[in-house]
Design an enzyme around this catalytic site. Structure first.
Site, PDB file in Angstrom:
ATOM      1  N   GLU A 194       8.594   4.067  14.116  1.00  0.00           N
ATOM      2  CA  GLU A 194       9.360   4.443  12.925  1.00  0.00           C
ATOM      3  C   GLU A 194       9.298   5.959  12.772  1.00  0.00           C
ATOM      4  O   GLU A 194       8.252   6.578  12.992  1.00  0.00           O
ATOM      5  CB  GLU A 194       8.803   3.729  11.695  1.00  0.00           C
ATOM      6  CG  GLU A 194       9.034   2.228  11.800  1.00  0.00           C
ATOM      7  CD  GLU A 194       8.667   1.441  10.550  1.00  0.00           C
ATOM      8  OE1 GLU A 194       7.697   1.812   9.870  1.00  0.00           O
ATOM      9  OE2 GLU A 194       9.359   0.454  10.264  1.00  0.00           O
ATOM     10  N   GLU A 239       4.692  -3.239  12.582  1.00  0.00           N
ATOM     11  CA  GLU A 239       3.714  -2.198  12.217  1.00  0.00           C
ATOM     12  C   GLU A 239       2.553  -2.931  11.560  1.00  0.00           C
ATOM     13  O   GLU A 239       2.611  -3.277  10.387  1.00  0.00           O
ATOM     14  CB  GLU A 239       4.340  -1.203  11.231  1.00  0.00           C
ATOM     15  CG  GLU A 239       5.542  -0.455  11.765  1.00  0.00           C
ATOM     16  CD  GLU A 239       5.158   0.654  12.726  1.00  0.00           C
ATOM     17  OE1 GLU A 239       3.954   0.925  12.896  1.00  0.00           O
ATOM     18  OE2 GLU A 239       6.060   1.243  13.336  1.00  0.00           O
ATOM     19  N   ASN A 288       0.810  -1.228   0.000  1.00  0.00           N
ATOM     20  CA  ASN A 288       0.000   0.000   0.000  1.00  0.00           C
ATOM     21  C   ASN A 288       0.842   1.276   0.000  1.00  0.00           C
ATOM     22  O   ASN A 288       0.390   2.309  -0.484  1.00  0.00           O
ATOM     23  CB  ASN A 288      -1.047  -0.006   1.121  1.00  0.00           C
ATOM     24  CG  ASN A 288      -0.472  -0.077   2.503  1.00  0.00           C
ATOM     25  OD1 ASN A 288       0.720  -0.339   2.658  1.00  0.00           O
ATOM     26  ND2 ASN A 288      -1.287   0.146   3.500  1.00  0.00           N
ATOM     27  N   CYS A 329      -3.204   1.772   6.656  1.00  0.00           N
ATOM     28  CA  CYS A 329      -3.384   1.211   7.996  1.00  0.00           C
ATOM     29  C   CYS A 329      -3.932   2.255   8.968  1.00  0.00           C
ATOM     30  O   CYS A 329      -4.461   1.906  10.012  1.00  0.00           O
ATOM     31  CB  CYS A 329      -2.055   0.675   8.498  1.00  0.00           C
ATOM     32  SG  CYS A 329      -0.778   1.926   8.397  1.00  0.00           S
TER      33      CYS A 329
HETATM   34  P1  NAP Z   1       0.216  -8.801   4.363  1.00  0.00           P
HETATM   35  O1  NAP Z   1      -0.575  -9.809   3.634  1.00  0.00           O
HETATM   36  O2  NAP Z   1       0.522  -9.034   5.790  1.00  0.00           O
HETATM   37  O3  NAP Z   1       1.557  -8.615   3.509  1.00  0.00           O
HETATM   38  C1  NAP Z   1       2.575  -7.756   3.901  1.00  0.00           C
HETATM   39  C2  NAP Z   1       3.901  -8.336   3.488  1.00  0.00           C
HETATM   40  O4  NAP Z   1       4.076  -9.596   4.120  1.00  0.00           O
HETATM   41  C3  NAP Z   1       4.031  -8.594   1.986  1.00  0.00           C
HETATM   42  O5  NAP Z   1       5.356  -8.364   1.593  1.00  0.00           O
HETATM   43  C4  NAP Z   1       3.698 -10.071   1.892  1.00  0.00           C
HETATM   44  O6  NAP Z   1       4.260 -10.691   0.765  1.00  0.00           O
HETATM   45  C5  NAP Z   1       4.359 -10.577   3.147  1.00  0.00           C
HETATM   46  N1  NAP Z   1       3.871 -11.873   3.612  1.00  0.00           N
HETATM   47  C6  NAP Z   1       2.644 -12.417   3.464  1.00  0.00           C
HETATM   48  N2  NAP Z   1       2.607 -13.630   4.052  1.00  0.00           N
HETATM   49  C7  NAP Z   1       3.837 -13.858   4.571  1.00  0.00           C
HETATM   50  C8  NAP Z   1       4.432 -14.936   5.290  1.00  0.00           C
HETATM   51  N3  NAP Z   1       3.745 -16.021   5.601  1.00  0.00           N
HETATM   52  N4  NAP Z   1       5.722 -14.818   5.659  1.00  0.00           N
HETATM   53  C9  NAP Z   1       6.426 -13.717   5.340  1.00  0.00           C
HETATM   54  N5  NAP Z   1       5.928 -12.671   4.663  1.00  0.00           N
HETATM   55  C10 NAP Z   1       4.643 -12.742   4.284  1.00  0.00           C
HETATM   56  O7  NAP Z   1      -0.455  -7.388   4.324  1.00  0.00           O
HETATM   57  P2  NAP Z   1      -1.023  -6.616   3.075  1.00  0.00           P
HETATM   58  O8  NAP Z   1      -2.413  -7.045   2.826  1.00  0.00           O
HETATM   59  O9  NAP Z   1      -0.081  -6.686   1.940  1.00  0.00           O
HETATM   60  O10 NAP Z   1      -0.948  -5.120   3.627  1.00  0.00           O
HETATM   61  C11 NAP Z   1      -1.989  -4.542   4.302  1.00  0.00           C
HETATM   62  C12 NAP Z   1      -1.821  -4.674   5.796  1.00  0.00           C
HETATM   63  O11 NAP Z   1      -0.675  -3.940   6.191  1.00  0.00           O
HETATM   64  C13 NAP Z   1      -2.974  -4.048   6.522  1.00  0.00           C
HETATM   65  O12 NAP Z   1      -3.331  -4.831   7.619  1.00  0.00           O
HETATM   66  C14 NAP Z   1      -2.410  -2.716   6.976  1.00  0.00           C
HETATM   67  O13 NAP Z   1      -3.072  -2.160   8.077  1.00  0.00           O
HETATM   68  C15 NAP Z   1      -1.013  -3.075   7.271  1.00  0.00           C
HETATM   69  N6  NAP Z   1      -0.173  -1.874   7.263  1.00  0.00           N
HETATM   70  C16 NAP Z   1       0.313  -1.433   8.451  1.00  0.00           C
HETATM   71  C17 NAP Z   1       1.088  -0.295   8.499  1.00  0.00           C
HETATM   72  C18 NAP Z   1       1.637   0.203   9.789  1.00  0.00           C
HETATM   73  O14 NAP Z   1       2.559   1.014   9.753  1.00  0.00           O
HETATM   74  N7  NAP Z   1       1.148  -0.238  10.932  1.00  0.00           N
HETATM   75  C19 NAP Z   1       1.381   0.391   7.319  1.00  0.00           C
HETATM   76  C20 NAP Z   1       0.871  -0.091   6.123  1.00  0.00           C
HETATM   77  C21 NAP Z   1       0.100  -1.241   6.114  1.00  0.00           C
HETATM   78  P3  NAP Z   1       3.377 -10.967  -0.548  1.00  0.00           P
HETATM   79  O15 NAP Z   1       2.871  -9.651  -1.001  1.00  0.00           O
HETATM   80  O16 NAP Z   1       4.372 -11.524  -1.489  1.00  0.00           O
HETATM   81  O17 NAP Z   1       2.288 -11.898  -0.146  1.00  0.00           O
END
Ligand code: NAP
Length: 485
Positions: A463, A255, A156, A289
């Site tokens: 961060e 995060e 994102n 997020c």
């Molecule tokens: P996600 O599914 O958790 O993916 C994030 C990252 O983790 C991607 O690089 C993904 O790779 C990787 N990943 C997925 N499964 C994994 C595993 N089993 N082992 C290691 N890495 C793995 O999250 P998303 O849907 O892409 O992103 C949205 C989420 O991020 C939301 O919940 C949002 O709130 C959160 N977010 C939080 C912040 C913050 O600062 N708190 C900021 C931005 C977003 P792939 O893409 O290759 O699957």
């Protein structure tokens, strides 16, 4: 290939070399606005991850030993290149993520601001000399780089989520192996290319691209040479990574997801609250997020707030992020669209009323209409789950105590917002909200100067700000004796 610029790399970056996966696998990156394939990228796995960790380990002592001023100069140069080439980087980001070009450009500058910030902080890693109980010795405290750090980042904010980790880590003297999201690897690769041009030495910053996230993440968390894991993404994946990191007792920064309350009291400046609501909710099509996920509006102003917000939202310009004046782009993929559709359908079935939007948008397969729904209740799925779509659910409330209880009734604790002109209430509610960040009369709160991060199941670690550097430093105590005459 339709990738924005032929200069954007599509190979992994390991030990200062651009390389393909050993088995030559590749994967396609598509533009979510059009569905067009824009690049084919190296699909790495365990072997490449191991090679990147070895490179980061070999490079770390030399990098940490550089005087901070020299690390700072390199980071500053990296920042300058990113700013100079912001338009080009923004186009790549829009094509892989879908967000409007203006937002993409804003993200590049925001990512670059972390390089600038930590280039400065790199020079301020102060220690302490502590009085000792013995006259013959002194207690010294120094701070040293943690070592090799693994970073896993989401789609994102494909530039900024990576840069705010890399800038802090490298400033502290750590080296990094980063795995960007498979949907958006190009922004990470072009950032690495600029880092190389800026003089980041081989092995200090490595990018492993790939679709086998569990394999790459498994290696990064199991490997004893990785001293820290820093993750931005969903709470579900964060939990897994923490479990996997337990065996090697890694440091961690998480995060994770959010469920931000956006509270508007009767006495609020309504214009400011509506501006804040639109900015907070519809940026990146609701896929942040810190997006307002539940809009709590006090009973006295609900009819006017709902009417005015719906009118503003209905006028938002939806389309391909490259379209002039675009304000809302597509969702990232079919799963994101399906989740948005499911949550809206369930809320409707449960009695909530759609004021505007509420269906797919004609702009393309992954577009959803900017939506406002009233009559939402706290127990509905749409108020319990992170929506990650352009949907604003309105929930009514009567008293301060009632809204605080509802706002805190979630496993998450990342960002919260409140709008009021009563300064006493701003303090009371701000302090009572169980969140890492609170915007008071502001709908956007991210800044390199501020500590970004959550509490509860939104994670831990910060961060940005001076606290951001601490996450990449270890404290060492040295006792210096033999001082008596
Ligand atoms: P996600 O599914 O958790 O993916 C994030 C990252 O983790 C991607 O690089 C993904 O790779 C990787 N990943 C997925 N499964 C994994 C595993 N089993 N082992 C290691 N890495 C793995 O999250 P998303 O849907 O892409 O992103 C949205 C989420 O991020 C939301 O919940 C949002 O709130 C959160 N977010 C939080 C912040 C913050 O600062 N708190 C900021 C931005 C977003 P792939 O893409 O290759 O699957």
């Amino acid at each position: 290939m339709l990738v924005a610029n032929a200069a954007c790399p599509t190979q992994a970056y390991i030990d200062g070399r651009w390389c393909d996966a050993a088995d030559e696998r590749r994967f396609d990156v598509t533009n979510p606005s059009t569905g067009a394939v824009i690049a084919s990228v190296a699909d790495c796995g365990v072997a490449e991850t191991r090679a990147a960790i070895a490179a980061a380990k070999a490079a770390q002592p030399g990098w940490a030993a550089l005087p901070a001023g020299q690390r700072s100069t390199i980071l500053r140069r990296w920042r300058d290149l990113m700013v100079e080439r912001a338009d080009e980087l923004a186009l790549i980001l829009t094509r892989e993520n879908g967000k409007p070009l203006s937002e993409a450009r804003g993200e590049i500058l925001y990512g670059a601001s972390y390089l600038e910030w930590f280039a400065e902080e790199a020079k301020r890693v102060y220690g302490e000399v502590v009085p000792s109980s013995s006259a013959s010795n002194r207690i010294l405290v120094i701070k040293q780089a943690v070592g090799v750090c693994a970073a896993i980042t989401p789609w994102n904010f494909p530039n900024a989520m990576l840069m705010r980790k890399a800038a802090a880590a490298l400033a502290a003297g750590c080296t990094m192996v980063a795995k960007p999201a498979a949907e958006t690897p190009l922004s990470a690769l072009i950032a690495a290319k600029l880092g190389e041009e800026a003089g980041v030495p081989a092995g200090v910053f490595n990018i492993v691209t790939g679709t086998r996230a569990a394999e790459i993440g498994g290696e990064l968390t199991a490997h004893p040479d990785v001293r820290k894991i820093t993750f931005t993404g969903s709470t579900a994946v964060g939990r897994k990574l923490l479990e996997q990191s337990a065996a090697t007792v890694k440091k961690a920064s998480m995060e994770l997801g959010g469920n931000a309350p956006f509270i508007v009291f009767d006495d609020a400046d309504l214009d400011a609250a509506i501006d804040g609501a639109v900015a907070s909710k519809f940026r990146n099509a609701g896929q942040t997020c810190v997006c307002a996920n539940r809009m709590f509006v006090q009973a006295g102003i609900m009819p006017e707030f709902a009417r005015r917000l719906a009118a503003r939202v209905a006028a938002l310009k939806v389309g391909d992020g490259e379209m002039t004046g675009c304000e809302v782009g597509p969702l990232i993929n079919e799963a994101g669209l399906a989740k948005t559709e499911r949550l809206v359908a369930a809320a409707r079935a449960d009695g909530a009323k759609v004021l505007t939007g509420g269906a797919k948008h004609v702009a393309g397969e992954l577009f959803y209409q900017p939506t406002v729904i009233e009559g939402v209740r706290q127990e509905m799925d749409i108020a319990q789950e992170e929506i990650f779509g352009p949907v604003a659910p309105l929930i009514g409330f009567d008293t301060e105590a009632e809204v605080i209880a509802m706002a805190n009734d979630t496993i998450y604790g990342l960002a919260a917002y409140l709008f009021t002109r009563d300064i006493g209430r701003a303090w009371r509610v701000g302090e009572a909200l169980e969140y890492g960040m609170v915007g008071i009369n502001e709908g956007i709160l991210s800044s390199a100067a501020a500590p970004f991060g959550g509490v509860k199941q939104s994670g831990f670690g910060r961060e940005g700000s001076r606290h951001g550097l601490e996450d990449y430093l270890e404290i060492k105590y040295m006792l210096m004796g033999g001082l008596s005459a």
